[in-house]
Write an enzyme that holds these catalytic residues in place. Structure first.
Site, PDB file in Angstrom:
ATOM      1  CD1 TRP A 152      98.635 -23.884  -0.894  1.00 33.37           C
ATOM      2  CD2 TRP A 152     100.035 -24.485  -2.526  1.00 33.37           C
ATOM      3  NE1 TRP A 152      98.555 -22.932  -1.891  1.00 33.37           N
ATOM      4  CE2 TRP A 152      99.406 -23.279  -2.911  1.00 33.37           C
ATOM      5  CE3 TRP A 152     100.963 -25.051  -3.407  1.00 33.37           C
ATOM      6  CZ2 TRP A 152      99.681 -22.619  -4.116  1.00 33.37           C
ATOM      7  CZ3 TRP A 152     101.240 -24.408  -4.601  1.00 33.37           C
ATOM      8  CH2 TRP A 152     100.601 -23.204  -4.952  1.00 33.37           C
ATOM      9  CE  LYS A 176      96.121 -23.937   8.881  1.00 33.02           C
ATOM     10  NZ  LYS A 176      95.922 -24.896   7.826  1.00 33.02           N
ATOM     11  N   GLY A 228     103.003 -18.057   3.795  1.00 41.28           N
ATOM     12  CA  GLY A 228     101.791 -18.083   2.977  1.00 41.28           C
ATOM     13  C   GLY A 228     101.598 -16.770   2.248  1.00 41.28           C
ATOM     14  CB  SER A 229      98.635 -15.434   0.568  1.00 42.04           C
ATOM     15  OG  SER A 229      97.704 -15.482   1.630  1.00 42.04           O
ATOM     16  CD  GLU A 250     109.811 -15.695   6.532  1.00 44.79           C
ATOM     17  OE1 GLU A 250     110.320 -15.099   5.573  1.00 44.79           O
ATOM     18  OE2 GLU A 250     110.015 -15.365   7.710  1.00 44.79           O
ATOM     19  CG  LEU A 251     103.937 -12.714   4.222  1.00 43.51           C
ATOM     20  CD1 LEU A 251     103.317 -11.381   4.601  1.00 43.51           C
ATOM     21  CD2 LEU A 251     103.057 -13.871   4.699  1.00 43.51           C
ATOM     22  CB  CYS A 284     107.944 -17.331  -2.054  1.00 43.69           C
ATOM     23  SG  CYS A 284     109.377 -18.123  -1.302  1.00 43.69           S
ATOM     24  CD  GLU A 385     103.279 -14.791  -5.027  1.00 46.10           C
ATOM     25  OE1 GLU A 385     102.254 -14.763  -4.299  1.00 46.10           O
ATOM     26  OE2 GLU A 385     104.363 -15.229  -4.627  1.00 46.10           O
TER      27      GLU A 385
HETATM   28  P1  NAD Z   1      97.662 -19.011   2.317  1.00 44.96           P
HETATM   29  O1  NAD Z   1      97.888 -17.685   2.889  1.00 44.96           O
HETATM   30  O2  NAD Z   1      96.379 -19.280   1.640  1.00 44.96           O
HETATM   31  O3  NAD Z   1      97.806 -20.136   3.430  1.00 44.96           O
HETATM   32  C1  NAD Z   1      98.981 -20.293   4.205  1.00 44.96           C
HETATM   33  C2  NAD Z   1      98.615 -20.902   5.542  1.00 44.96           C
HETATM   34  O4  NAD Z   1      97.964 -19.923   6.356  1.00 44.96           O
HETATM   35  C3  NAD Z   1      97.624 -22.067   5.437  1.00 44.96           C
HETATM   36  O5  NAD Z   1      98.013 -23.078   6.350  1.00 44.96           O
HETATM   37  C4  NAD Z   1      96.299 -21.435   5.822  1.00 44.96           C
HETATM   38  O6  NAD Z   1      95.375 -22.343   6.354  1.00 44.96           O
HETATM   39  C5  NAD Z   1      96.722 -20.409   6.851  1.00 44.96           C
HETATM   40  N1  NAD Z   1      95.836 -19.262   6.983  1.00 44.96           N
HETATM   41  C6  NAD Z   1      95.219 -18.591   5.989  1.00 44.96           C
HETATM   42  N2  NAD Z   1      94.528 -17.547   6.492  1.00 44.96           N
HETATM   43  C7  NAD Z   1      94.751 -17.546   7.837  1.00 44.96           C
HETATM   44  C8  NAD Z   1      94.316 -16.703   8.917  1.00 44.96           C
HETATM   45  N3  NAD Z   1      93.527 -15.657   8.708  1.00 44.96           N
HETATM   46  N4  NAD Z   1      94.746 -16.990  10.157  1.00 44.96           N
HETATM   47  C9  NAD Z   1      95.567 -18.049  10.381  1.00 44.96           C
HETATM   48  N5  NAD Z   1      95.990 -18.891   9.406  1.00 44.96           N
HETATM   49  C10 NAD Z   1      95.589 -18.635   8.149  1.00 44.96           C
HETATM   50  O7  NAD Z   1      98.904 -19.223   1.334  1.00 44.96           O
HETATM   51  P2  NAD Z   1      99.175 -20.400   0.320  1.00 44.96           P
HETATM   52  O8  NAD Z   1      98.239 -20.279  -0.815  1.00 44.96           O
HETATM   53  O9  NAD Z   1      99.283 -21.667   1.070  1.00 44.96           O
HETATM   54  O10 NAD Z   1     100.654 -20.082  -0.150  1.00 44.96           O
HETATM   55  C11 NAD Z   1     100.991 -19.378  -1.281  1.00 44.96           C
HETATM   56  C12 NAD Z   1     101.707 -18.122  -0.884  1.00 44.96           C
HETATM   57  O11 NAD Z   1     102.773 -18.423   0.007  1.00 44.96           O
HETATM   58  C13 NAD Z   1     102.337 -17.411  -2.049  1.00 44.96           C
HETATM   59  O12 NAD Z   1     102.037 -16.036  -1.985  1.00 44.96           O
HETATM   60  C14 NAD Z   1     103.828 -17.638  -1.839  1.00 44.96           C
HETATM   61  O13 NAD Z   1     104.643 -16.630  -2.399  1.00 44.96           O
HETATM   62  C15 NAD Z   1     103.919 -17.685  -0.358  1.00 44.96           C
HETATM   63  N6  NAD Z   1     105.123 -18.388   0.084  1.00 44.96           N
HETATM   64  C16 NAD Z   1     106.101 -17.651   0.669  1.00 44.96           C
HETATM   65  C17 NAD Z   1     107.284 -18.252   1.068  1.00 44.96           C
HETATM   66  C18 NAD Z   1     108.381 -17.447   1.707  1.00 44.96           C
HETATM   67  O14 NAD Z   1     109.298 -18.050   2.263  1.00 44.96           O
HETATM   68  N7  NAD Z   1     108.346 -16.123   1.636  1.00 44.96           N
HETATM   69  C19 NAD Z   1     107.453 -19.628   0.885  1.00 44.96           C
HETATM   70  C20 NAD Z   1     106.417 -20.360   0.311  1.00 44.96           C
HETATM   71  C21 NAD Z   1     105.251 -19.728  -0.086  1.00 44.96           C
END
Ligand code: NAD
Length: 486
Positions: A152, A176, A228-229, A250-251, A284, A385
């Protein structure tokens, strides 16, 4: 007032209602106002989008790179045209200040531009064969259907970062957006339609984790790229094993920000603040641990505090706002819990350390810009984090200690160092274990760079020629003209 009509799904070039009729609401993290309602896609809806992408792939893969690039550039023109409305949407649903939302769109445009510029440079090799007259062609071909799952914190740029290279390389996509910030993605879907991409080449489905899970499970998807996470990334990687599909993840990160004794302290303080409080700390690559040489510690902290006190926190839509709210109540609670725990473990609060209260803040998820002193490596806040506006100060005796503490992390995405000492700089390659290092500057990736993390920060990497590589697969053809002799 937002319309009561829920946003539909963008599938096969059309806006489709889900038969299940499940919707969720999107609220402003700043004021709590209802911004809109979006469809919660079911597994059947997701499958429909994937089928559309698979069907569209048959023709799309045969288009020329130039034709694909031109469509991407057309999309960019439309994003540019709608830049102020899109920025408003990003700011409203995510909470970042308008000026940062505009910068995000510029970045999104640049990522797509880089992909378009390089569509014609997805090149293979011709290798002399082991038989007389034979040539070995190593071709670069698209995977097929690519699923892009986004976080997000950069709701538009993360979609552009996946859509651009995936399409340039000849794939079709199902994207998505995150469930907290789907409106920016839907606005981009409308521009995809207007740009004239063939139906099914780009599909955008909204909903929560189940939508992501179905994208990962469906065998027709050949590559999943997720931002994401770390926890979700690990689940995705495990789930993708069932169909042995490729994953790019990318986490999270825990970037060290090292200030050495010879650093320009004004530059370092400016960059430390921007890299910690930009996007309310929700990047991130954010400065998650500020490691400062003892000889300049007091002087640096003084400069830092002066700058942070000047930050204007409030309504992200106001022109002079420097920092908005956290994206959600859950995120706000997490940050406060981590700060209170650090306090109990012995950290001193030099600034902030609490939720912001008062008329301007009570309806939103605002946290005070916070500075913690005396953070030690046994504290949770030194390792997990924070992803919020909390700057943790750690004093180091010398470069060796800075390196040791910096590397003491499961994450390996970004690191920063302020120094002009050649002896230190020469050791970054071998001794600082992060995929992306910023020297004497704040964070912020370039479209032609390579954004990639080690360890729990992910797998694969994005941007630049190496990021583009991920969106095609190799095919090896042993080619002879019928006059082969062993
Ligand atoms: P999140 O993991 O909660 O969600 C990310 C996406 O994954 C969402 O669209 C979610 O619906 C989906 N998702 C979650 N669980 C899933 C599953 N089991 N199967 C399939 N899809 C699933 O993360 P967030 O809270 O949106 O983002 C924050 C994190 O993202 C932070 O840790 C941040 O460091 C990281 N981030 C990393 C980068 C990078 O380039 N490394 C960039 C931006 C954000």
């Amino acid at each position: 007032m937002p319309s009561n009509t829920p946003h539909r799904l963008f599938i096969n070039g059309d806006w489709l209602a889900s038969k299940a009729g499940r919707y969720s609401e999107v609220h402003s993290p700043s004021s709590g106002a209802l911004l809109g309602r979006v469809t919660e896609a079911t597994a059947a809806d997701v499958d429909l989008a994937i089928d559309a992408a698979e069907q569209a792939f048959e023709q799309w893969r045969l288009t020329t790179a130039l034709a694909r690039a031109n469509l991407l550039l057309k999309l960019n023109q439309l994003i540019e045209r709608d830049r102020s409305t899109l920025a408003h949407t990003i700011s409203s649903e995510m909470g970042k200040p308008l000026k940062e939302a505009q910068a995000e769109l510029d970045y999104c445009i640049d990522l797509i531009r880089f992909a378009a510029e390089n569509a014609r440079r997805i090149e293979g090799d011709i290798i002399p064969g082991s038989r007389s007259g034979e040539q070995i062609l190593i071709q670069r071909l698209p995977h097929g259907v690519v699923a892009g799952i986004a976080a997000w914190n950069f709701p538009a740029a993360l979609l552009g970062r996946k859509l651009g290279p995936a399409l340039a390389a000849g794939n079709t996509v199902v994207l998505k957006p995150h469930e907290l910030t789907p409106l920016s993605g839907l606005a981009i879907a409308a521009l995809v339609k207007e740009a004239g991409f063939p139906p099914g080449v780009v599909n955008i489905v909204t909903g929560g984790i189940e939508v992501g899970q179905r994208l990962v499970a469906n065998p027709k998807v050949k590559l999943v790229t997720m931002t994401g996470s770390t926890a979700a990334g690990k689940k995705i990687m495990a789930a993708a094993a069932d169909t042995l599909k490729e994953v790019r993840l990318e986490l999270g990160g825990k970037a060290p920000f090292i200030v050495m004794e010879d650093a320009d302290l004004d530059d370092a303080a400016d960059a430390a603040v921007r890299s910690r409080f930009g996007n309310a700390g929700q990047i991130c690559t954010s400065n998650e641990r500020t490691l400062v040489h003892a000889a300049v510690y007091d002087q640096f902290v003084e400069k830092l505090l002066a700058r942070i006190k000047r930050l204007k926190v409030g309504d992200p839509l106001a022109a002079d706002t420097d920092m908005g709210p956290k994206v959600s109540a859950a995120e706000l609670d997490k940050v406060d819990r981590m700060v209170q725990k650090a306090r109990q473990q012995g950290a001193r609060v030099l600034l902030g350390g609490e939720r912001l209260q008062g008329e301007a803040y009570d309806q939103g998820h605002f946290y005070a810009p916070t500075v913690l002193d005396g953070v030690t490596t046994d504290m949770e806040i030194a390792h997990q984090e924070v992803f919020g506006p909390v700057l943790s100060l750690i004093k180091v005796a010398d470069f060796e200690e800075a390196l040791r503490l910096a590397n003491d992390s499961v994450y390996g995405l970004s690191a920063y160092i302020f120094t002009n000492n050649l002896q230190y700089l020469m050791r970054l390659g071998t001794d600082l274990d992060f995929g992306e290092i910023y020297v004497n500057r704040e964070g912020g990736e370039a479209a032609q760079g390579f954004h990639h993390g080690y360890g729990d920060s992910g797998l694969g990497g994005e941007d630049g020629k190496y990021g583009l590589d991920a969106y095609s697969r190799h095919k090896t053809v042993y080619l002879n003209a019928g006059r082969t002799r062993i």
